[in-house]
Each structure stands twice: as structure tokens, then as C-alpha cells.
Design a protein around this motif. Structure first.
Motif, PDB file in Angstrom:
ATOM      1  N   GLN A  15     -19.274 -20.276 -20.348  1.00 51.89           N
ATOM      2  CA  GLN A  15     -19.011 -19.615 -21.628  1.00 51.89           C
ATOM      3  C   GLN A  15     -19.109 -18.098 -21.538  1.00 51.89           C
ATOM      4  O   GLN A  15     -18.377 -17.394 -22.218  1.00 51.89           O
ATOM      5  CB  GLN A  15     -19.948 -20.148 -22.708  1.00 51.89           C
ATOM      6  CG  GLN A  15     -19.525 -21.512 -23.220  1.00 51.89           C
ATOM      7  CD  GLN A  15     -20.036 -21.804 -24.605  1.00 51.89           C
ATOM      8  OE1 GLN A  15     -21.133 -21.418 -24.958  1.00 51.89           O
ATOM      9  NE2 GLN A  15     -19.257 -22.508 -25.395  1.00 51.89           N
ATOM     10  N   ASN A  16     -19.995 -17.594 -20.673  1.00 49.46           N
ATOM     11  CA  ASN A  16     -20.066 -16.137 -20.557  1.00 49.46           C
ATOM     12  C   ASN A  16     -18.806 -15.580 -19.906  1.00 49.46           C
ATOM     13  O   ASN A  16     -18.339 -14.487 -20.240  1.00 49.46           O
ATOM     14  CB  ASN A  16     -21.320 -15.709 -19.783  1.00 49.46           C
ATOM     15  CG  ASN A  16     -21.368 -16.292 -18.383  1.00 49.46           C
ATOM     16  OD1 ASN A  16     -20.687 -17.262 -18.080  1.00 49.46           O
ATOM     17  ND2 ASN A  16     -22.189 -15.709 -17.531  1.00 49.46           N
ATOM     18  N   GLY A  33     -21.389 -16.907 -25.299  1.00 45.13           N
ATOM     19  CA  GLY A  33     -21.833 -16.218 -24.094  1.00 45.13           C
ATOM     20  C   GLY A  33     -22.871 -16.979 -23.304  1.00 45.13           C
ATOM     21  O   GLY A  33     -23.499 -16.445 -22.406  1.00 45.13           O
ATOM     22  N   LEU A  41     -17.459 -18.468 -27.751  1.00 43.78           N
ATOM     23  CA  LEU A  41     -17.769 -17.097 -27.363  1.00 43.78           C
ATOM     24  C   LEU A  41     -19.239 -16.749 -27.519  1.00 43.78           C
ATOM     25  O   LEU A  41     -19.602 -15.583 -27.630  1.00 43.78           O
ATOM     26  CB  LEU A  41     -16.919 -16.124 -28.200  1.00 43.78           C
ATOM     27  CG  LEU A  41     -15.406 -16.385 -28.172  1.00 43.78           C
ATOM     28  CD1 LEU A  41     -14.690 -15.405 -29.079  1.00 43.78           C
ATOM     29  CD2 LEU A  41     -14.872 -16.304 -26.763  1.00 43.78           C
ATOM     30  N   ASN A  48     -14.377 -10.686 -33.592  1.00 42.97           N
ATOM     31  CA  ASN A  48     -13.799 -11.818 -32.855  1.00 42.97           C
ATOM     32  C   ASN A  48     -13.108 -12.797 -33.789  1.00 42.97           C
ATOM     33  O   ASN A  48     -12.027 -13.313 -33.484  1.00 42.97           O
ATOM     34  CB  ASN A  48     -14.894 -12.545 -32.062  1.00 42.97           C
ATOM     35  CG  ASN A  48     -15.272 -11.829 -30.786  1.00 42.97           C
ATOM     36  OD1 ASN A  48     -14.463 -11.085 -30.224  1.00 42.97           O
ATOM     37  ND2 ASN A  48     -16.488 -12.030 -30.315  1.00 42.97           N
ATOM     38  N   ASP A  89     -12.441 -11.286 -24.254  1.00 39.28           N
ATOM     39  CA  ASP A  89     -12.565  -9.877 -24.636  1.00 39.28           C
ATOM     40  C   ASP A  89     -11.409  -9.059 -24.060  1.00 39.28           C
ATOM     41  O   ASP A  89     -10.907  -8.129 -24.710  1.00 39.28           O
ATOM     42  CB  ASP A  89     -13.899  -9.306 -24.160  1.00 39.28           C
ATOM     43  CG  ASP A  89     -15.079  -9.827 -24.986  1.00 39.28           C
ATOM     44  OD1 ASP A  89     -14.834 -10.339 -26.094  1.00 39.28           O
ATOM     45  OD2 ASP A  89     -16.221  -9.719 -24.523  1.00 39.28           O
ATOM     46  N   LYS A 144     -16.021 -15.702 -22.528  1.00 41.21           N
ATOM     47  CA  LYS A 144     -16.158 -14.570 -23.445  1.00 41.21           C
ATOM     48  C   LYS A 144     -15.604 -13.296 -22.808  1.00 41.21           C
ATOM     49  O   LYS A 144     -14.922 -12.503 -23.461  1.00 41.21           O
ATOM     50  CB  LYS A 144     -17.621 -14.377 -23.839  1.00 41.21           C
ATOM     51  CG  LYS A 144     -17.834 -13.276 -24.882  1.00 41.21           C
ATOM     52  CD  LYS A 144     -19.280 -13.167 -25.290  1.00 41.21           C
ATOM     53  CE  LYS A 144     -19.453 -12.151 -26.419  1.00 41.21           C
ATOM     54  NZ  LYS A 144     -18.957 -10.817 -26.087  1.00 41.21           N
ATOM     55  N   ARG A 145     -15.917 -13.096 -21.516  1.00 38.17           N
ATOM     56  CA  ARG A 145     -15.416 -11.902 -20.825  1.00 38.17           C
ATOM     57  C   ARG A 145     -13.890 -11.879 -20.787  1.00 38.17           C
ATOM     58  O   ARG A 145     -13.254 -10.857 -21.073  1.00 38.17           O
ATOM     59  CB  ARG A 145     -15.973 -11.860 -19.396  1.00 38.17           C
ATOM     60  CG  ARG A 145     -15.514 -10.636 -18.585  1.00 38.17           C
ATOM     61  CD  ARG A 145     -15.987 -10.718 -17.160  1.00 38.17           C
ATOM     62  NE  ARG A 145     -15.373 -11.792 -16.423  1.00 38.17           N
ATOM     63  CZ  ARG A 145     -14.143 -11.732 -15.892  1.00 38.17           C
ATOM     64  NH1 ARG A 145     -13.397 -10.646 -16.048  1.00 38.17           N
ATOM     65  NH2 ARG A 145     -13.660 -12.759 -15.229  1.00 38.17           N
TER      66      ARG A 145
END
Length: 608
Positions: A213-214, A259, A257, A514, A221, A217-218
Motif C-alpha cells: 500500500q505504501n 500507506g 492510499l 486525494n 501520487d 500510494k507513491r
């Protein structure tokens, strides 16, 4: 009807191609071969056609989707043609006592070329001329592994797909500058913006099922810096079970997201703990309570009692569970208010649950600032009623849902939740029932949380209201919160406050940004307005205060807080006087008690 038409069409086409291959082999290519009679030639032709259809049926050549033809389909054609030619050679020898080897070998080659070529030519025509590529959205696939290639191939082969793959993005350096399915590799994930601009991309599909998940998210983004719509491929379990096809992309959700990876459960311990038992859930119609019911039912309890004050919400969860579990689980809907002590004792006596999950509570911070008496009656005395009923009738475990707002609370809601924790910790000292509390942060999508509010504001055209640009909160999903509660029940020894390691806190303004992007808008289109802190709100939340920190985990990502336990006599004296206070006195006393400031003059004056 369409299948029969297809079967007849392919059968006639193959018959013509078989006879044409035979004719070209015997006459133009081998004029020296002497055929005794036209009857023999007709016999060879008839044998070859019949043999072809027999072996084509055996190898299911007419049941294959030739628009997806590959090496496997070509191999099936070769086997079918080979056995048809061999059968013809045998019949030819039996009837004519001679085999025209050169002619049959040539027939075999022309035969394979014509049958296989007809299928692959159709695929080329379909892919090249029949697909309206100009109307399709130019798509960038992130991830050129097995999943990404599967997505690209499906999009190439589907006439109805709205997307057309233009390029891949992948962080594997071995794939740089390669082409996969004639689709170029543009670069790595740091080049997403460049790829979207250079290639005029409309859609981005994230196709990496193993993505943490991290990392998701990256990548999101990076995608959010562009105007392209970002989607994600379906979950592999949904693909495997046939719920969705590979090109049923879903939108990236806020839950994706956070993270951090969701907490995994010890399925075996929960199953042993719940299976075949009677389970009672208070607040069963609420966001958390209803999800606890759904999760519990997966472990096949003998009976589940749905306790709630709201008639409609209990009706909805009751009907939902009955649709799936009515034949397996006894489902009992109970309309009852936890403030009604007699009713709670009656329910416990009637059903004798093995475990109680106490989810009923008032939880809205600003509202409880204006209504402290109702918060006290529901969150403190309601919890006391249910907990003491559980103690009286020998419930094995009692799990109370608490909140990160119970830590150093400056507001009524947090203070009442902390006092509720104190009550069950106090009861745990001298009870056979295992009383525990589970403390976690904000729950995404629950009633009264920011996500439903933000969505309504976005649908109305904005702006999205955020209290302060620096305000942060811990977040988790509804299923995750519910699983933690269930897991805590199986871990309970009595008196613990379980705390989930929720990763890093999230800025509310980032969450709003987001959600705006996920809804297909730009921040400029919707706008964000800062409204200022509301009554009782903190800039940031804590899961444990400095005196409660216990670094050891009892389960992956689950800690036990060392919350202070108050003597039951002292606690009873403190809370029994609350309802006799004015609301202003009650507000100050609650916060003082929750923060262990028992020597505060206002508290002592109120109690005395």
C-alpha cells in the motif's frame, strides 16, 4: 443459432481448403503421378475431408476462439491435419495398394498452411481493421509483469474495450527499451508524468497485484500529478472466482492510499473462539457494529444477537445476514437501548452469549460538546449496563470499542470513552469475564466520518471544508477495524487496552486532495476551504499517552496499552455524581477525570 452458423461456415471453409490443398498437390505439383481413375481421386478427397472433420471435432478446432489464437491452437491444427493425412494414406494403400508419399507430404504442408493461415488471417483482420482504435482511450499500463501483460492482451483482443494500450511503465531495469506484445516500454515510475504528456495518455491502469500500500500510494501520487484517470486492476481472487474479468478496472479508493498494509488475522484462533458459539453485538446496525456482524458470521457462530436502538438499521443488517446465513446461523434481532439497564440484563439472561462486542456509542465530537449529558448516559452508563450484565451472567469475554480520542481527551466524547475504558478495566479486576477495550483511530467511510462528508461536498461542486491545514488523524478501514475487534476477543486475558499500530497519521487536507482527484476533478475545480477547529477538536490524535506506551506487540501490529486502573469504589463515586451536575460542570469534570486529575478542585467540589 450463432454457434451452428459458425460451425457450418468453418466446416464448409475447411472442406474447400482441404480439397484445394489436395488438388494443388496432385496436379500442378506432381503431374507425373498417374491416377488410375477419377473414382480413386474422389475416394482420396472424400477420405481426407471426412478424416479432417473427425479429427477437427476431436481436437475441438471448431470450438476455439480464433481471435485469441496462439501456439496452442496452431499445435492442435498440426495434430488434426497430420492424423487426417495419415488416415488418408492408410485408406489409399488399402484401396490402391500404393501411397503417393510426395503428394501427401505436399498436401500436408499446404493443408497446415491453409487451415492455420485462415484462422490467423482472421485474427489479423480483426485486430487491424475491425477495432475502432481511434475511439479508444489511450492507456498507460503501470507494471509489465504477468498481470500487466494479461491486461494488455485482454485489451488488445476485446473489440468492446474502451481502452487501447499505448505503453508500459515498469521499474525493472531488465525491461527497459523492450517491446511486449508490440507495446513499447516507456520507462520507470518516476517518468509517469513525462509518459502521460508525451504520449497524450487518457487513462492509467495500475496492474501490480503484489503492490504494497505504501508503494501504491507513491505511484498514485505520481499519477495524480497528471490529468489522466487512474484505475487499478481487479483483485486476483475476484479474477480467479470469476466475479470480474481482467478489464473490469476499479477506481483507486481512498482506502488504498493509507500507506500501510492491512492487519492480517490469526484465522485459526478466531475460528476456534467464535465457531459454534453465541455472539452478541451492541450497536449492530452501525458502521462498525454491522461490519463486525458480517465478519463474525464468516466463522459460523451458532447464534448472533443483533442489539440496537435504531429499528431501521437493525432491520437492514438482519435482512442482509439472513440472505446469506439463515440456514447456518440463528440470527436474533433485538431492539433495545443500552441505557435501559433492565433490558440489557434481560437480553443477557435470555441468550447467555459467549462473547459480547460492544460497539454502541455516541461518537461525534462536536455534537457531544453540545450534549454532554447524553454522552454520559450513553457512553458511560450504557457501557456500565452492558458490562455489568455480561459479568452477572458469566459472559466469557467482553470487547469494548474505544477510540484514540480517549487519550488525553480535551473533549466530552473522548472523556466518556476513557471513562468507559476505566469501567471495564475496573470490572476486570474481580470478574471471570475477560473485559478488554480496543482503541483505534478514525474509520474511513463510517457514519459521521470525513469521507462521506467530503464526497457530498464534491458532488455539490465544492468547496471541501477542512478545519486546519496541519490537522492529522490516524485512519483505518471499516473491515480492518472490525477484524481488530474480533482478533482482540481471541487475545483477551482481561483488563487490556488493545491498540492497533496504524502507521503514520494522515493529514486531513491530503485526504481531501486525494478524494477530489479520485472523483475525477482537479483541486482548482472543487476548492478547499479551511473552517477552523470545532469545539473539542485536537490538531492531532494519539493512540497511547506517554504513560501507556508498551512497545511489545502481542500480535503483528497490535499493542497492549498500560492504561491506569482506578479502584472501583473511587470510580463509582466519580461517575455517580456526574448526572447531578450542570452541563458546564459535567463538561469540565469529565475531562478532568479522564485525564486522571482527581485532585482537581472542581471535580472534588462536584463529587462532594
Amino acid at each position: 443459432m450463432a454457434y451452428k452458423t459458425r460451425l457450418v461456415t468453418l466446416g464448409l471453409l475447411d472442406s474447400i481448403l482441404v480439397l484445394l490443398s489436395l488438388y494443388l498437390s496432385y496436379y500442378p505439383l506432381h503431374p507425373s503421378i498417374i491416377i488410375d481413375s477419377k473414382q480413386v481421386m474422389m475416394m482420396i478427397g472424400l477420405t481426407l475431408v471426412v478424416s479432417h472433420h473427425i479429427f477437427a471435432s476431436y481436437y475441438r478446432l471448431y470450438n476455439k476462439a480464433w481471435e485469441y489464437a496462439s501456439v496452442g491452437e496452431l499445435f492442435a491444427i498440426v495434430k488434426g491435419v497430420t492424423f487426417a493425412v495419415l488416415t488418408t494414406a492408410v485408406i489409399q494403400y488399402i484401396v490402391h495398394f500404393e501411397i503417393y508419399v510426395r503428394a501427401l507430404v505436399t498436401t500436408w504442408m499446404l493443408y497446415v498452411l491453409s487451415i492455420g493461415g485462415s484462422r490467423f488471417v482472421w485474427r489479423m483482420i480483426r485486430d487491424t481493421y475491425l477495432k475502432p482504435d481511434s475511439s479508444k482511450k489511450r492507456t498507460l499500463i503501470i507494471g509489465a509483469g504477468a498481470a500487466g501483460v494479461m491486461v494488455a492482451r485482454q485489451l488488445q483482443k476485446s473489440v468492446d474495450a474502451e481502452l487501447s494500450t499505448v505503453a508500459f511503465i515498469d521499474d525493472d531495469p531488465k525491461k527497459f527499451k523492450l517491446q511486449i506484445l508490440d507495446i513499447p516500454m516507456f520507462g520507470n515510475t518516476s517518468q509517469i508524468q513525462e509518459a502521460v504528456t508525451t504520449l497524450n495518455i487518457d487513462n492509467i491502469v495500475i496492474a501490480i497485484p503484489s503492490l504494497k500500500q505504501n508503494e501504491l500510494k507513491r505511484i498514485f501520487d505520481e499519477c495524480a500529478k497528471t490529468k489522466a484517470k487512474t484505475q487499478i486492476m481487479p483483485m486476483l481472487e475476484d479474477l480467479m472466482t470469476g466475479k470480474v474479468s481482467v478489464n473490469n478496472f476499479r477506481d483507486v479508493q481512498v482506502e488504498d492510499l493509507l500507506g500501510r498494509d492491512p492487519v492480517e488475522l490469526d484465522i485459526n484462533s478466531i475460528s476456534e473462539y467464535v465457531s459454534g458459539k453465541t455472539v452478541l453485538v451492541t450497536g449492530a446496525g452501525g458502521s462498525i457494529g454491522s461490519e463486525i456482524c458480517r465478519q463474525i458470521c464468516k466463522f459460523n457462530p451458532a447464534k448472533i444477537i443483533l442489539v440496537g436502538h435504531g429499528e431501521n438499521s437493525i432491520y437492514l443488517i438482519d435482512m442482509e445476514l439472513r440472505r446469506t446465513y439463515q440456514t447456518q446461523i440463528e440470527i436474533v434481532p433485538v431492539i433495545g437501548d443500552i441505557q435501559d439497564r433492565a433490558r440489557m440484563f434481560q437480553v443477557m439472561e435470555e441468550h447467555h452469549p459467549f462473547v459480547v462486542y460492544h460497539a454502541a456509542a455516541h461518537k461525534h465530537v462536536p455534537l457531544m460538546e453540545y450534549n454532554p449529558r447524553e454522552a454520559v448516559k450513553n457512553n458511560i452508563f450504557g457501557t456500565k449496563n452492558v458490562a455489568e450484565a455480561a459479568d452477572t451472567f458469566g459472559v466469557h469475554a467482553f470487547v469494548m470499542i474505544s477510540s484514540d480520542k480517549a487519550v488525553n481527551p480535551p473533549n466530552v466524547m473522548g472523556a466518556t470513552k476513557r471513562l468507559a475504558e476505566m469501567i471495564i478495566q475496573s470490572l476486570a479486576q474481580n470478574s471471570n469475564t475477560k473485559f478488554v477495550a480496543v482503541r483505534f483511530g478514525n474509520v474511513l467511510g463510517s457514519r459521521g466520518s470525513v469521507i462521506p462528508l467530503f464526497k457530498k461536498q464534491i458532488q455539490a461542486g465544492g468547496p471541501v471544508t477542512v478545519t486546519h491545514p496541519d490537522m492529522t488523524r490516524y485512519f483505518m478501514t471499516i473491515p480492518e477495524a472490525s477484524r481488530l475487534v474480533i482478533q482482540a476477543g481471541s487475545l483477551a486475558r482481561g483488563g487490556e487496552v488493545f491498540v492497533l499500530d496504524m502507521g503514520e497519521p494522515v493529514k486531513i487536507v491530503d485526504l481531501a486532495k486525494n478524494l477530489i482527484k479520485l472523483s475525477g476533478y482537479t483541486i482548482e475545480e472543487i476548492g478547499i476551504r479551511f473552517s477552523g477547529l470545532r469545539p473539542g477538536e485536537k490538531m492531532f490524535e494519539e493512540l497511547l499517552n506517554e504513560n501507556e506506551v508498551h512497545p511489545e506487540q502481542v500480535f503483528p501490529k497490535i499493542h497492549i496499552g498500560k492504561a491506569k486502573v482506578i479502584r472501583s469504589e473511587e470510580l463509582s463515586g466519580l461517575i455517580s455524581s456526574l448526572l447531578d451536575m450542570s452541563e458546564a460542570e459535567m463538561h469540565d469534570s469529565l475531562i478532568a477525570i479522564a485525564n486522571n486529575k482527581f485532585d482537581d478542585s472542581s471535580v472534588l467540589a462536584a463529587v462532594n
